[in-house]
Scaffold this active site. Structure first.
Site, mmCIF file in Angstrom:
data_model
loop_
_atom_site.group_PDB
_atom_site.id
_atom_site.type_symbol
_atom_site.label_atom_id
_atom_site.label_comp_id
_atom_site.label_asym_id
_atom_site.label_seq_id
_atom_site.Cartn_x
_atom_site.Cartn_y
_atom_site.Cartn_z
ATOM 1 N N GLY A 39 51.981 41.757 55.256
ATOM 2 C CA GLY A 39 52.796 42.941 55.477
ATOM 3 C C GLY A 39 52.380 43.764 56.678
ATOM 4 O O GLY A 39 52.698 44.956 56.753
ATOM 5 N N SER A 40 51.710 43.145 57.664
ATOM 6 C CA SER A 40 51.301 43.947 58.820
ATOM 7 C C SER A 40 52.523 44.390 59.635
ATOM 8 O O SER A 40 52.534 45.495 60.186
ATOM 9 C CB SER A 40 50.285 43.200 59.695
ATOM 10 O OG SER A 40 50.870 42.113 60.347
ATOM 11 N N ASN A 41 53.556 43.552 59.702
ATOM 12 C CA ASN A 41 54.773 43.977 60.405
ATOM 13 C C ASN A 41 55.478 45.095 59.644
ATOM 14 O O ASN A 41 55.977 46.042 60.255
ATOM 15 C CB ASN A 41 55.721 42.789 60.579
ATOM 16 C CG ASN A 41 55.390 41.961 61.807
ATOM 17 O OD1 ASN A 41 55.632 42.390 62.931
ATOM 18 N ND2 ASN A 41 54.796 40.795 61.597
ATOM 19 N N LYS A 44 60.982 32.901 52.302
ATOM 20 C CA LYS A 44 61.989 32.118 51.597
ATOM 21 C C LYS A 44 63.284 32.162 52.390
ATOM 22 O O LYS A 44 63.598 33.195 52.985
ATOM 23 C CB LYS A 44 62.253 32.763 50.231
ATOM 24 C CG LYS A 44 61.864 31.928 49.023
ATOM 25 C CD LYS A 44 62.021 32.769 47.774
ATOM 26 C CE LYS A 44 63.236 32.328 46.958
ATOM 27 N NZ LYS A 44 63.142 31.050 46.295
ATOM 28 N N ASN A 63 65.152 39.130 61.686
ATOM 29 C CA ASN A 63 63.909 38.430 61.339
ATOM 30 C C ASN A 63 62.996 38.418 62.564
ATOM 31 O O ASN A 63 63.465 38.461 63.704
ATOM 32 C CB ASN A 63 64.223 36.991 60.941
ATOM 33 C CG ASN A 63 62.987 36.205 60.546
ATOM 34 O OD1 ASN A 63 62.158 36.683 59.762
ATOM 35 N ND2 ASN A 63 62.831 35.015 61.095
ATOM 36 N N HIS A 80 59.982 36.038 64.290
ATOM 37 C CA HIS A 80 59.390 34.692 64.255
ATOM 38 C C HIS A 80 58.307 34.632 65.335
ATOM 39 O O HIS A 80 58.513 35.138 66.435
ATOM 40 C CB HIS A 80 60.484 33.655 64.519
ATOM 41 C CG HIS A 80 59.984 32.251 64.463
ATOM 42 N ND1 HIS A 80 59.807 31.582 63.272
ATOM 43 C CD2 HIS A 80 59.582 31.399 65.435
ATOM 44 C CE1 HIS A 80 59.320 30.376 63.520
ATOM 45 N NE2 HIS A 80 59.181 30.238 64.821
ATOM 46 N N ASP A 125 66.171 30.201 61.817
ATOM 47 C CA ASP A 125 65.607 30.598 63.121
ATOM 48 C C ASP A 125 66.555 30.365 64.302
ATOM 49 O O ASP A 125 66.106 30.230 65.441
ATOM 50 C CB ASP A 125 64.276 29.867 63.397
ATOM 51 C CG ASP A 125 63.180 30.255 62.427
ATOM 52 O OD1 ASP A 125 63.234 31.378 61.893
ATOM 53 O OD2 ASP A 125 62.280 29.431 62.196
ATOM 54 N N GLU A 150 54.049 41.411 68.022
ATOM 55 C CA GLU A 150 55.095 41.571 66.994
ATOM 56 C C GLU A 150 55.178 43.026 66.559
ATOM 57 O O GLU A 150 56.267 43.585 66.413
ATOM 58 C CB GLU A 150 54.785 40.697 65.770
ATOM 59 C CG GLU A 150 54.874 39.210 66.039
ATOM 60 C CD GLU A 150 54.660 38.363 64.795
ATOM 61 O OE1 GLU A 150 55.004 38.816 63.689
ATOM 62 O OE2 GLU A 150 54.150 37.235 64.929
HETATM 63 C C1 GRF Z 1 54.500 36.953 61.224
HETATM 64 O O1 GRF Z 1 53.816 36.053 62.022
HETATM 65 C C2 GRF Z 1 55.977 36.809 61.467
HETATM 66 O O2 GRF Z 1 56.296 36.416 62.763
HETATM 67 C C3 GRF Z 1 56.365 35.739 60.493
HETATM 68 O O3 GRF Z 1 55.568 35.975 59.354
HETATM 69 C C4 GRF Z 1 54.364 36.639 59.746
HETATM 70 C C5 GRF Z 1 54.239 37.878 58.911
HETATM 71 O O4 GRF Z 1 53.017 38.537 59.100
HETATM 72 N N1 GRF Z 1 57.771 35.744 60.201
HETATM 73 P P1 GRF Z 1 52.755 39.925 58.357
HETATM 74 O O5 GRF Z 1 52.896 39.673 56.850
HETATM 75 O O6 GRF Z 1 53.743 40.908 58.846
HETATM 76 O O7 GRF Z 1 51.345 40.288 58.708
#
Ligand code: GRF
Length: 199
Positions: free
Chosen positions: A12-14, A91, A107, A109, A150, A179
């Site tokens: 969940g870092s994003n 998923k 999304n 990627h 994707d 990201e």
């Molecule tokens: C990231 O590398 C993103 O590009 C991919 O899943 C990963 C999620 O990382 N879709 P986080 O859980 O947000 O740290």
């Protein structure tokens, strides 16, 4: 101001980067919910810290496919969000969900799509493939979600160098840092355009 919902399965870092930017006022949006298929994931901890409602919806909680899809759609109906953000959701989404939110699901990627995308390209596999192909550059892509994995319209990309001797984990960390700065900016631009096109 627009409303987002987030789906995440992992650390969940994003997700955290996005809600931090909302908290700082850089991203004028409200995050209404987190849907996860993994109740023990890091994203759930971030949602709890920020008081964001969490919905655990998975093949375990809803073994029947129709009930699973209905549960997802029920959350969307309840909050009526403008954008659905996939922040590490592992998923493939059911078509019923894609049809409910056409051109409104984003999304991220961790490769420069269309390279190294599609089924099988997730997690470290992506970065292993980039290194095996001796690419000079890599980086994240934010794109719209369509039925083909994707392959939806690309909304933003960042490049980072691939360095001699990189391990997949080192490359992954370099891409992930970008990201966190890319995703919220693309969400902001796309969400603001969406809202102003309705006005
Ligand atoms: C990231 O590398 C993103 O590009 C991919 O899943 C990963 C999620 O990382 N879709 P986080 O859980 O947000 O740290």
């Amino acid at each position: 101001m627009f409303k987002i919902g987030v789906m995440a399965s992992g650390g969940g870092s994003n997700f955290k980067a996005i809600i931090d930017r909302i908290g700082e006022g850089d991203l004028e949006a409200q995050c209404k919910f987190l849907i996860t298929n993994n109740a023990g994931c890091g994203a759930v901890g971030h949602a709890t810290t920020y008081g964001i409602p969490v919905y655990h919806i998975s093949g375990k909680t809803h073994p029947d496919q129709a009930a699973y899809e209905a549960a997802l759609l029920e959350v969307l109906d309840k909050y009526d969000v403008d954008l659905l953000i996939l922040a590490g959701y592992m998923k493939v989404l059911p078509v019923s969900l894609l049809k409910r939110m056409p051109d409104r699901i984003l999304n991220i990627h961790p490769s420069l799509l269309p390279k190294f995308g599609g089924r099988g390209f997730w997690g470290l596999h992506v970065h292993e493939a980039v290194l095996a192909a001796h690419e000079k550059e890599s980086g994240p892509t934010v794109h719209l979600v369509s039925e083909e994995v994707d392959a939806g319209r690309i909304l933003g990309q960042r490049t980072v160098p691939v360095l001699d001797g990189d391990t997949p984990a080192e490359l992954q960390a370099r891409v992930l840092e970008q990201e966190h700065d890319l995703f919220w900016r693309v969400i902001k631009e796309y969400g603001e355009n969406l809202v102003s096109s309705r006005a």
